[in-house]
Write a protein that holds these residues in place. Sequence first.
Motif, short mmCIF file in Angstrom:
data_model
loop_
_atom_site.label_atom_id
_atom_site.label_comp_id
_atom_site.label_asym_id
_atom_site.label_seq_id
_atom_site.Cartn_x
_atom_site.Cartn_y
_atom_site.Cartn_z
N ARG A 93 -1.49 -1.19 -4.13
CA ARG A 93 -2.65 -0.33 -3.94
C ARG A 93 -2.10 1.07 -3.75
O ARG A 93 -1.46 1.38 -2.75
CB ARG A 93 -3.46 -0.77 -2.72
N LEU A 94 -2.31 1.94 -4.75
CA LEU A 94 -1.81 3.31 -4.69
C LEU A 94 -2.79 4.13 -3.86
O LEU A 94 -3.91 4.42 -4.29
CB LEU A 94 -1.69 3.87 -6.11
N LEU A 95 -2.37 4.49 -2.66
CA LEU A 95 -3.23 5.21 -1.72
C LEU A 95 -3.03 6.71 -1.94
O LEU A 95 -2.13 7.34 -1.38
CB LEU A 95 -2.88 4.80 -0.29
N ASP A 96 -3.87 7.26 -2.78
CA ASP A 96 -3.81 8.65 -3.19
C ASP A 96 -4.17 9.53 -1.99
O ASP A 96 -5.30 9.49 -1.49
CB ASP A 96 -4.78 8.86 -4.35
N GLY A 140 0.85 -1.18 0.00
CA GLY A 140 0.00 0.00 0.00
C GLY A 140 0.89 1.23 0.00
O GLY A 140 1.55 1.53 1.00
N GLU A 141 0.95 1.92 -1.13
CA GLU A 141 1.86 3.06 -1.28
C GLU A 141 1.10 4.35 -0.93
O GLU A 141 0.27 4.84 -1.68
CB GLU A 141 2.39 3.13 -2.71
N PHE A 142 1.42 4.89 0.24
CA PHE A 142 0.77 6.08 0.81
C PHE A 142 1.45 7.30 0.19
O PHE A 142 2.46 7.79 0.67
CB PHE A 142 0.96 6.03 2.33
N HIS A 143 0.85 7.80 -0.88
CA HIS A 143 1.55 8.73 -1.78
C HIS A 143 0.97 10.13 -1.69
O HIS A 143 -0.24 10.33 -1.85
CB HIS A 143 1.43 8.21 -3.22
N TYR A 144 1.85 11.11 -1.45
CA TYR A 144 1.38 12.49 -1.35
C TYR A 144 2.23 13.48 -2.14
O TYR A 144 1.92 14.69 -2.14
CB TYR A 144 1.27 12.92 0.11
N LEU A 146 -6.24 1.55 -7.13
CA LEU A 146 -6.28 2.85 -6.47
C LEU A 146 -7.07 2.79 -5.18
O LEU A 146 -8.11 2.13 -5.09
CB LEU A 146 -6.92 3.87 -7.41
N GLY A 147 -6.57 3.48 -4.18
CA GLY A 147 -7.28 3.70 -2.93
C GLY A 147 -7.10 5.14 -2.51
O GLY A 147 -6.55 5.96 -3.25
N ALA A 148 -7.54 5.48 -1.31
CA ALA A 148 -7.48 6.86 -0.84
C ALA A 148 -6.89 6.91 0.56
O ALA A 148 -6.91 5.93 1.30
CB ALA A 148 -8.88 7.48 -0.83
N ALA A 149 -6.36 8.09 0.89
CA ALA A 149 -5.81 8.28 2.23
C ALA A 149 -6.00 9.71 2.68
O ALA A 149 -5.92 10.65 1.89
CB ALA A 149 -4.32 7.92 2.26
N ILE A 150 -6.28 9.85 3.96
CA ILE A 150 -6.27 11.13 4.67
C ILE A 150 -4.89 11.20 5.31
O ILE A 150 -4.54 10.34 6.12
CB ILE A 150 -7.35 11.14 5.76
N HIS A 151 -4.08 12.20 4.98
CA HIS A 151 -2.74 12.16 5.53
C HIS A 151 -2.78 12.07 7.05
O HIS A 151 -2.13 11.20 7.65
CB HIS A 151 -1.91 13.38 5.12
N ARG A 188 -9.07 15.68 -8.58
CA ARG A 188 -7.84 15.03 -9.06
C ARG A 188 -7.92 13.52 -8.85
O ARG A 188 -7.51 12.74 -9.72
CB ARG A 188 -6.62 15.61 -8.32
N HIS A 189 -8.45 13.08 -7.70
CA HIS A 189 -8.57 11.66 -7.42
C HIS A 189 -9.46 10.97 -8.45
O HIS A 189 -9.13 9.87 -8.93
CB HIS A 189 -9.13 11.47 -6.01
N ALA A 190 -10.58 11.58 -8.79
CA ALA A 190 -11.49 10.99 -9.77
C ALA A 190 -10.82 10.88 -11.14
O ALA A 190 -10.98 9.88 -11.85
CB ALA A 190 -12.77 11.80 -9.87
N ASP A 191 -10.05 11.90 -11.51
CA ASP A 191 -9.38 11.84 -12.81
C ASP A 191 -8.26 10.82 -12.80
O ASP A 191 -8.04 10.11 -13.79
CB ASP A 191 -8.82 13.21 -13.18
N LEU A 192 -7.57 10.69 -11.66
CA LEU A 192 -6.55 9.66 -11.55
C LEU A 192 -7.16 8.28 -11.69
O LEU A 192 -6.59 7.40 -12.36
CB LEU A 192 -5.83 9.79 -10.21
#
Length: 554
Positions: free
Chosen positions: A235-238, A173-177, A316-321, A268-272
């Motif tokens: 899992r790219l955690l945007d 899980g790549e927590f990417h910012y 793709l996944g999501a993250a709150i920093h 941006r997340h939706a377009d990614l």
Amino acid sequence: MSARVPGVTGEAGGAAEVGASTSATEAAGPAAVTTRAMGAADSSGVHAGGGGASAASAFWCERAWVDGAMRAGVLLEADAAGVLTRVRADVPAAEAPAEAQHLPGIVLPGGVNAHSHAFHRLLRGRTHGDGGTFWTWREVMYRIAGRLTPETYRIAARAVFAEMLLGGWTSVGEFHYVHHAPGGEPYGAVHAERQVGAAPAGAGVDGPAGEPGEQPHAMELALAAAAEDAGIRMRLLDTCYLTGSIGTPLSEEQARFGDGDIDGYLRRHADLARVLSSGPAGGAASSGEGISAGEASAGSPAGGAPGGGASGLVTLGAAIHSVRAVPAADIPRFAELDGPVHVHLSEQPAENAASLAAYGRTPTGVLADAGVVDARLSPVHATHLTPEDIALLGEAGTTVVMCPCTEADLADGIGPALELAEAGATLALGSDQHVVLDALRELQALEAGERLRSGQRGRFSPEQLLAAMTTGGARSLGLPAGTLAVGSVCDLIAVDPHSPRTYGSVDEQMVLTGTSADVRTVVTAGQVRVRDGVHAQLGDIGELYREAYAALDL
């Protein structure tokens, strides 16, 4: 604590069919470290193909961890997408198919690394000279982040992901910012018209020829391409990162992390998601969006079949920093997204103090008030919790990602792992800043921390520790991984039980004695990625790092 072990059905007088009547989802869930049946890894639209797999594969394992027990003569058969179609135990080596690769030693499901910041690996061995604190370490991290370009990040992340495989991790899980160019300008901003529709034919992660880095989402696509290069499931955690701390704007160093406001992040997340669905990173990534927790089983076409391109290693996944970096008023918007949501939680006492001062609530309380504390949520670290926090996270069925080697390196503290598990949370493991990339050492550090803070041995059994390394991470990331069962992906590691470190270890107790040095073979999606310390496609991993450090002038 004990985990339910699915049954093994046998054929009279022959090899045993393992898990034939158990779905991959059922097999993944109960073995996770928890004191109650927590439900299984949700596939969330994950496609299980892998890195150019084009033919079925088979592996005969001298011994393998299947259905919660060590079994002899295990034959694993996978389809062209790298999904296990048959698992049999007690198969003599002589009866294995001619095409089956023989794996001596002990075969384990591949580790699922639920928390990674790939570029943090570049700080290894460079922050110890003057001691310092988490906050001074962070300043060095910002300087490294400022050097990254899409071109150099692909080179660096490829080396990190290759080492990750070598260390026994087959999913991450790549927590990417680090989303934008230095200064905060979005990549592709001067070519905004290209953001509608697919990427131009022939465009790579660095944009069209002669326009390096100008493709939208260039940093995300660099990570996706690096994962495909290495053959690791990601899992790219945007990650949403809007404020420098509670109530303060982003600093100059943080500018490239931000999207302006929550609506900017969601756009941006939706377009990614759209771009990844079209497979620009080698024609292989899929978004994983649109299927919520529990809708797809790991063995269903939506959850396990190839799709979205030739490979499907990247989703793709999501993250709150953190509650420091996302205002409390914006956090409820994450309920609009499907799939896993991750968050840094209470890593430092200063974070708790700031949250209490601003909101009158702990970070866990802020998340609970926002309605995001549920089974999709994976709090990372969760080091400094109140009893009320622990109860909230446990009752909601969250998956808590512990990163014990990083937490020790940064002097974060030792989190309440056993209390969380007893409250109902599932435990997973992550390597975070990659002070080591060694799945077994992370597992050992989890138990060591528990022993040090309690004065008691055996806080978790070897089976439960192995589950944290595998099925716990699969649940956190919503991947059909972490177990050798029909419908799961064929991701595994073969460990040498006869090394100076492991010799004499009894069955699964070997996970408390081995290290990455004992990992001999690594397979993802039915393909051998690492054998005897060398990446099968990329070659010497040390050379990959030499290239990366040279590219970044480090």
